[in-house]
Scaffold this active site. Structure first.
Site, PDB file in Angstrom:
ATOM      1  N   LYS A  33      36.023 -27.888  19.626  1.00  0.00           N
ATOM      2  CA  LYS A  33      37.250 -26.878  19.915  1.00  0.00           C
ATOM      3  C   LYS A  33      37.794 -25.947  18.881  1.00  0.00           C
ATOM      4  CE  LYS A  33      41.134 -30.059  18.301  1.00  0.00           C
ATOM      5  NZ  LYS A  33      41.609 -29.210  17.285  1.00  0.00           N
ATOM      6  N   THR A  34      37.414 -26.481  17.579  1.00  0.00           N
ATOM      7  CA  THR A  34      37.803 -25.557  16.606  1.00  0.00           C
ATOM      8  C   THR A  34      36.982 -24.424  16.252  1.00  0.00           C
ATOM      9  OG1 THR A  34      38.599 -27.467  15.186  1.00  0.00           O
ATOM     10  CG2 THR A  34      38.260 -25.369  14.015  1.00  0.00           C
ATOM     11  N   ASP A 220      46.508 -24.565  19.128  1.00  0.00           N
ATOM     12  CA  ASP A 220      45.670 -25.757  18.837  1.00  0.00           C
ATOM     13  C   ASP A 220      46.571 -27.007  19.233  1.00  0.00           C
ATOM     14  OD1 ASP A 220      43.399 -27.160  18.301  1.00  0.00           O
ATOM     15  OD2 ASP A 220      43.711 -26.962  16.069  1.00  0.00           O
ATOM     16  N   GLU A 221      45.786 -28.193  19.473  1.00  0.00           N
ATOM     17  CA  GLU A 221      46.340 -29.503  19.781  1.00  0.00           C
ATOM     18  C   GLU A 221      47.778 -29.265  20.488  1.00  0.00           C
ATOM     19  OE1 GLU A 221      44.866 -31.730  18.898  1.00  0.00           O
ATOM     20  OE2 GLU A 221      43.946 -31.708  16.863  1.00  0.00           O
ATOM     21  N   GLN A 251      44.231 -37.439  24.374  1.00  0.00           N
ATOM     22  CA  GLN A 251      44.188 -37.831  22.893  1.00  0.00           C
ATOM     23  C   GLN A 251      45.791 -37.365  22.768  1.00  0.00           C
ATOM     24  OE1 GLN A 251      41.176 -37.018  19.618  1.00  0.00           O
ATOM     25  NE2 GLN A 251      40.491 -35.626  21.559  1.00  0.00           N
ATOM     26  N   ARG A 599      36.015 -41.942  17.462  1.00  0.00           N
ATOM     27  CA  ARG A 599      35.793 -41.723  15.951  1.00  0.00           C
ATOM     28  C   ARG A 599      34.501 -41.756  15.661  1.00  0.00           C
ATOM     29  NH1 ARG A 599      38.546 -37.922  16.350  1.00  0.00           N
ATOM     30  NH2 ARG A 599      38.817 -38.747  18.487  1.00  0.00           N
TER      31      ARG A 599
END
Length: 723
Positions: A33-34, A220-221, A251, A599
């Site tokens: 995503k970044t 973002d987020e 998330q 993770r």
């Protein structure tokens, strides 16, 4: 610059090139995503659609903002100046300073830190004659910040969000607090967005200024936004509607600090005709890890829906391991032994993490790692015995054993508040030096001589009488009973129970864990010596260390090997969620489990214990429902507490079960048990009801329960009912 789109997969490229109109990019864990966000920013610039200062880019952390700035500069081949890129609060402050006069401030207004906010609120409460002991200021501050997160100015709070704090005076205190801030030409953190939203709503000229300025908005987020952040974005996006929000509804794990998952779920309703792009190719984890995570999260109803699949060429890997252990002590030995084995075989400790649901769980693992000499760090928090509430309780114990311990006495003499301010402490110290006595003895002396007056005298007398009573309990009933009495009688537990801040429940759990830790020691001096040695462990900056943190703190991180302990009902999902009984809280717990599994790059090891100590008593634990929601083809069951029926059933599949314990965490042999319960006996268990014993291994029984199936439990937790 011509190849900046090279290397993007089809979905990523779609998200980058869909520049105009509202776009929601559902970016699963590890899907890049970044990279998409930064490449989209560069693409808008390189396409000539906007200048750098015409793109509003919002991140959740300063670190993310720095990383994005660096990545954009790398793509463009030069530094980019004049960016509107930063966190919500940084950008809100920038807007507010430009138009501060329109909300009764000047552009040089101060932003108060947490301590100053609380000090100011205490002044407001004192002026209103509110008893701070009965109505804790930090609880009111938490409520005010919740109101600000929802975008409520004083006078705008709906009935459903009101509170009976201070006999229904909270809203008036909120208004008075805001007036004091304005008089000081100051804001608190929450005002940076609250006042900006108020300005954009009420001042058409200001709103038009920013509509002209920003051609594109990148966020973002998005799943972590609260209501006031949501209002801010919607107001700014009204004119052009060129808003691209990147996030993952699976998330969204921060509702306790105001995040609203509904913001991302209703994006299409807010922006009709929005384009939805799903990033589902994960480049972080192996196929079994992704299968486990995807199957688990599919049980949530409140989600937009996507399924992760492996984007790596080397995606094959070992199954997610689910280890059934006999008790929580064996769990700590297992994880410590596995870590030691990995470390000796060349696995870097920095690529290993232990992710717990709650902070209190770290204590057992910390102590095991210390025994093994394995370096570790607590990420986003303090080591167990360094936490304030643990230090306070230990200070009470130190005074109990050694009344002359001035440092410990000074720490707790006014915790909870007893009116021992700076003046009273100064009096104590001066009298102590004059009489050459410790502070505890000096307090006794001054009380005998009527050295203190009123409420302070009563409180100090009650404290010293408390220590006398607690020493009697220590002598008669032992350390655990003494500590339980201290926490209850001193008002220390009540202080944290009354505290409404988000971290208060965790502090209470840490105190329970301290009681559990104390139960392992025969004497109080032995325990205090242990605590002193543990807290003296040297920190080695830059050393290779294992990471230990909560699941909330792990979001955004990744490791080769991840341990996920304590997957039991009441621990994960936690007891508060089970008590509430609502599906919304349970779904957030499941999202937290999804975050934990994703993770891991190579290896995920989930563990649960059949027995866990609650205070000083052992209680049977039930495996988390999340374990039942994992797909059998992606997991393998191991461990000493696996029921024989489960072993037999799985032995007939293609997914073998390992029932033996590795030598590195083998438990000492148990003595033979008298009065064994035989195979075939009918028994009763408090939680599982009636069942029949199908196998027995000393005091460990495999039982087929009539309503809950096969379980393995200790014989002392069941009663025979042969009749």
């Amino acid at each position: 610059m011509s190849d900046y789109l090279a290397g993007l997969n089809e979905a990523q490229r779609d998200a980058v090139e869909a520049t105009d109109g509202p776009v929601l990019v559902l970016a699963g864990a590890g899907t890049g995503k970044t990279r998409v966000l930064t490449t989209r920013f560069a693409h808008i610039l390189l396409s000539g659609k906007a200048f750098p200062n015409q793109i509003l880019t919002v991140t959740f952390t300063n670190k993310a903002a720095r990383e994005m700035r660096e990545r954009v500069a790398k793509i463009l081949g030069q530094p980019v100046e004049g960016l509107w890129l930063g966190t919500f609060h940084a950008l809100g402050a920038r807007m507010l300073r430009r138009f501060a006069d329109r909300v009764g401030l000047t552009s040089g207004f101060s932003i108060l830190d947490t301590d100053d906010q609380l000090r100011l609120l205490k002044q407001v409460m004192e002026a209103a004659r509110i008893d701070a002991k009965r109505w804790p200021p930090n609880a009111l501050m938490a409520q005010i910040q919740r109101w600000k997160d929802k975008g409520y100015m004083p006078g705008q709070i709906p009935a459903g969000d009101s509170t009976d704090f201070a006999d229904n005076k909270a809203e008036a205190l909120y208004a008075a607090y805001q007036d004091r801030l304005r008089a000081l030409n100051a804001t608190d953190f929450g005002d940076l967005l609250l006042l900006t939203v108020h300005l954009l709503k009420t001042d058409a000229e200001v709103l038009a200024t920013y509509h002209r300025m920003f051609r594109y908005i990148l966020v973002d987020e998005y799943q972590d936004t609260n209501l006031v952040q949501y209002y801010w974005l919607r107001l700014l996006a009204q004119a052009r509607k060129n808003i691209c929000c990147v996030g993952d509804d699976d998330q969204s794990i921060y509702s306790w600090r105001g995040a609203e998952i509904e913001n991302i779920l209703k994006f299409e309703r807010d922006f009709p005709g929005a384009k939805i792009v799903k990033l589902e190719a994960n480049y972080r984890s192996t196929a079994p890890i992704l299968a486990a995570a995807s199957h688990l999260i599919a049980h949530n109803e409140g989600r937009l829906g996507k399924t992760l699949h492996a984007g790596r060429t080397d995606a094959e890997g070992e199954q997610v391991e689910v280890v059934a252990l006999w008790d929580s002590e064996e769990e700590a030995r297992m994880i410590g032994g596995r870590v030691e084995s990995f470390w000796r075989s060349g696995h870097r400790l920095a690529e290993i993490a232990i992710l717990v649901r709650a902070g209190f769980q770290t204590r057992a693992f910390e102590e095991r790692l210390l025994v093994l000499g394995i370096p570790y760090r607590i990420v986003g928090g303090l080591r167990f015995y360094e936490r304030a509430e643990v230090r306070d309780a230990v200070a009470y114990l130190r005074v109990l054993v050694q009344p002359a311990d001035d440092l410990a006495f000074e720490r707790i003499v006014n915790v909870p508040k007893r009116g021992v301010g700076d003046g009273a402490l100064r009096t104590l110290h001066e009298a102590s030096r004059a009489a050459n006595l410790p502070l505890h003895a000096t307090t006794e002396k001054l009380l005998a001589e009527s050295g203190f007056k009123g409420k302070l005298r009563e409180n100090l007398r009650a404290l010293l009488e408390g220590f006398n009573a607690w020493r009697d309990i220590l002598a008669a009933k032992g350390p655990v009973a003494a500590l339980e009495a201290i926490l209850e009688d001193s008002g220390y537990l009540a202080m944290w129970k009354a505290d409404k801040s988000p971290d208060a429940p965790g502090r209470l759990e840490n105190l329970k864990e301290l009681v559990r830790a104390l139960a392992d020691f025969e004497t109080l001096p032995a325990f205090l010596e242990h605590v002193a040695l543990v807290t003296e462990v040297e920190e080695q900056a830059g050393a290779d260390k294992l990471s230990m943190m909560t699941l909330h703190g792990a979001k955004g991180l990744e490791f080769d090997t991840v341990f996920l302990p304590g997957w039991e009902e009441g621990v994960f999902p936690n007891q508060r969620t089970l008590d509430e009984g609502g599906n919304k809280s349970l779904e957030e717990e499941r999202r937290l489990a999804y975050v934990g599994i994703t993770r891991a790059r190579q290896r995920a090891i989930i563990s649960h214990a059949a027995n866990r100590r609650i205070y000083a008593n052992w209680q049977t634990s039930i495996p988390s429902r999340f374990i039942d929601e994992l797909p059998e083809e992606a997991i393998r069951h191991t461990g000493s507490a696996l029921p024989k029926a489960t072993r037999a059933a799985q032995a007939m599949t293609n997914f073998p079960v390992t029932a033996q314990r590795p030598a590195s965490w083998e438990a000492a042999a148990r003595p033979a048990q008298a009065n064994k319960i035989p195979v075939g006996a009918r028994v009763f268990h408090e939680k599982f009801g009636y069942g029949r014993v199908t196998a027995a291994d000393d005091d460990r029984l495999d039982i087929n329960f009539e309503t809950s199936g096969d379980k393995r439990v200790l014989s002392r937790f069941v009663e025979r009912h042969d009749n």
